[in-house]
Design a protein around this motif. Structure first.
Motif, mmCIF file in Angstrom:
data_model
loop_
_atom_site.group_PDB
_atom_site.id
_atom_site.type_symbol
_atom_site.label_atom_id
_atom_site.label_comp_id
_atom_site.label_asym_id
_atom_site.label_seq_id
_atom_site.Cartn_x
_atom_site.Cartn_y
_atom_site.Cartn_z
ATOM 1 N N ARG A 31 13.147 -6.152 11.463
ATOM 2 C CA ARG A 31 13.981 -4.979 11.203
ATOM 3 C C ARG A 31 14.006 -4.734 9.700
ATOM 4 N N PRO A 32 13.512 -3.596 9.259
ATOM 5 C CA PRO A 32 13.440 -3.331 7.828
ATOM 6 C C PRO A 32 14.775 -2.887 7.235
ATOM 7 N N SER A 33 15.678 -3.820 7.035
ATOM 8 C CA SER A 33 16.966 -3.507 6.418
ATOM 9 C C SER A 33 16.769 -3.173 4.942
ATOM 10 N N PHE A 34 17.767 -2.565 4.354
ATOM 11 C CA PHE A 34 17.714 -2.226 2.930
ATOM 12 C C PHE A 34 17.419 -3.471 2.102
ATOM 13 N N GLU A 35 18.149 -4.547 2.374
ATOM 14 C CA GLU A 35 17.976 -5.788 1.616
ATOM 15 C C GLU A 35 16.560 -6.348 1.777
ATOM 16 N N ALA A 36 16.042 -6.289 2.999
ATOM 17 C CA ALA A 36 14.691 -6.791 3.255
ATOM 18 C C ALA A 36 13.650 -5.974 2.490
ATOM 19 N N LEU A 37 13.832 -4.662 2.485
ATOM 20 C CA LEU A 37 12.861 -3.810 1.800
ATOM 21 C C LEU A 37 12.933 -3.961 0.288
ATOM 22 N N VAL A 38 14.127 -4.162 -0.244
ATOM 23 C CA VAL A 38 14.260 -4.404 -1.687
ATOM 24 C C VAL A 38 13.536 -5.700 -2.056
ATOM 25 N N ALA A 39 13.758 -6.747 -1.267
ATOM 26 C CA ALA A 39 13.102 -8.029 -1.537
ATOM 27 C C ALA A 39 11.583 -7.901 -1.412
ATOM 28 N N ALA A 40 11.119 -7.171 -0.404
ATOM 29 C CA ALA A 40 9.678 -6.974 -0.224
ATOM 30 C C ALA A 40 9.098 -6.190 -1.396
ATOM 31 N N GLU A 41 9.829 -5.180 -1.856
ATOM 32 C CA GLU A 41 9.343 -4.379 -2.974
ATOM 33 C C GLU A 41 9.284 -5.195 -4.265
ATOM 34 N N GLU A 42 10.255 -6.083 -4.451
ATOM 35 C CA GLU A 42 10.230 -6.946 -5.638
ATOM 36 C C GLU A 42 8.987 -7.825 -5.640
ATOM 37 N N GLU A 43 8.573 -8.259 -4.473
ATOM 38 C CA GLU A 43 7.404 -9.127 -4.377
ATOM 39 C C GLU A 43 6.084 -8.350 -4.362
ATOM 40 N N LEU A 44 6.050 -7.242 -3.632
ATOM 41 C CA LEU A 44 4.796 -6.544 -3.371
ATOM 42 C C LEU A 44 4.552 -5.315 -4.240
ATOM 43 N N GLY A 45 5.552 -4.908 -4.986
ATOM 44 C CA GLY A 45 5.434 -3.677 -5.754
ATOM 45 C C GLY A 45 5.951 -2.507 -4.938
ATOM 46 N N PRO A 46 5.786 -1.299 -5.447
ATOM 47 C CA PRO A 46 6.325 -0.120 -4.771
ATOM 48 C C PRO A 46 5.869 -0.024 -3.314
ATOM 49 N N LEU A 47 6.821 0.216 -2.431
ATOM 50 C CA LEU A 47 6.495 0.261 -1.009
ATOM 51 C C LEU A 47 5.671 1.487 -0.635
ATOM 52 N N PHE A 48 5.837 2.586 -1.377
ATOM 53 C CA PHE A 48 4.998 3.751 -1.081
ATOM 54 C C PHE A 48 3.535 3.445 -1.401
ATOM 55 N N ALA A 49 3.282 2.646 -2.424
ATOM 56 C CA ALA A 49 1.919 2.223 -2.722
ATOM 57 C C ALA A 49 1.390 1.327 -1.592
ATOM 58 N N LEU A 50 2.274 0.508 -1.021
ATOM 59 C CA LEU A 50 1.902 -0.331 0.122
ATOM 60 C C LEU A 50 1.503 0.547 1.305
ATOM 61 N N VAL A 51 2.278 1.595 1.551
ATOM 62 C CA VAL A 51 1.967 2.530 2.632
ATOM 63 C C VAL A 51 0.614 3.191 2.386
ATOM 64 N N GLU A 52 0.348 3.589 1.145
ATOM 65 C CA GLU A 52 -0.931 4.217 0.815
ATOM 66 C C GLU A 52 -2.094 3.252 1.030
ATOM 67 N N ARG A 53 -1.905 1.983 0.626
ATOM 68 C CA ARG A 53 -2.968 0.985 0.853
ATOM 69 C C ARG A 53 -3.190 0.776 2.342
ATOM 70 N N ALA A 54 -2.111 0.779 3.114
ATOM 71 C CA ALA A 54 -2.242 0.619 4.562
ATOM 72 C C ALA A 54 -3.022 1.789 5.159
ATOM 73 N N ALA A 55 -2.711 2.996 4.715
ATOM 74 C CA ALA A 55 -3.401 4.187 5.226
ATOM 75 C C ALA A 55 -4.883 4.152 4.891
#
Length: 109
Positions: A31-55
């Motif tokens: 479940r992508p909670s706010f806290e989970a996504l903040v922690a993921a973004e701190e580790e992986l960088g901007p999540l929109f960039a992650l979405v673009e890489r996935a696409a």
């Protein structure tokens, strides 16, 4: 891999943007909670960039494992086991779960 299932963690609720990943025979609710996504973004960088890489088909297993690990509902499964489950299932097997989580990122939920 199923998008919903039962285990000690409970059942994934798609209406809440949850998905599940079968790891060692148990369904892990993601479940992508706010806290989970903040922690993921701190580790992986901007999540929109992650979405673009996935696409573009450019996500690494380590990135998918990190996102899934951060989004666990109770955090009980070690990242290494999640990564092993991802490798075992392959790209086609984890794409439905990844799609649910990335959709939540794009919707800002």
């Amino acid at each position: 891999m199923s998008q919903s299932g039962t285990s000690a963690q409970g059942r994934a609720n798609p209406a809440r943007g949850e998905a599940s990943l079968l790891v060692d025979g148990a369904s892990v609710v993601l479940r992508p909670s706010f806290e989970a996504l903040v922690a993921a973004e701190e580790e992986l960088g901007p999540l929109f960039a992650l979405v673009e890489r996935a696409a573009a088909g450019g996500l690494r297993v380590a990135e998918i494992a990190a996102l899934f690990w951060h989004c666990q509902r109770d955090g009980a499964v070690p990242r290494e086991r999640i990564g092993a489950a991802i490798v075992e299932k392959g790209p086609a097997g984890v794409t439905p779960v990844l799609r649910v989580l990335l959709s939540q990122v794009l919707q800002g939920r």
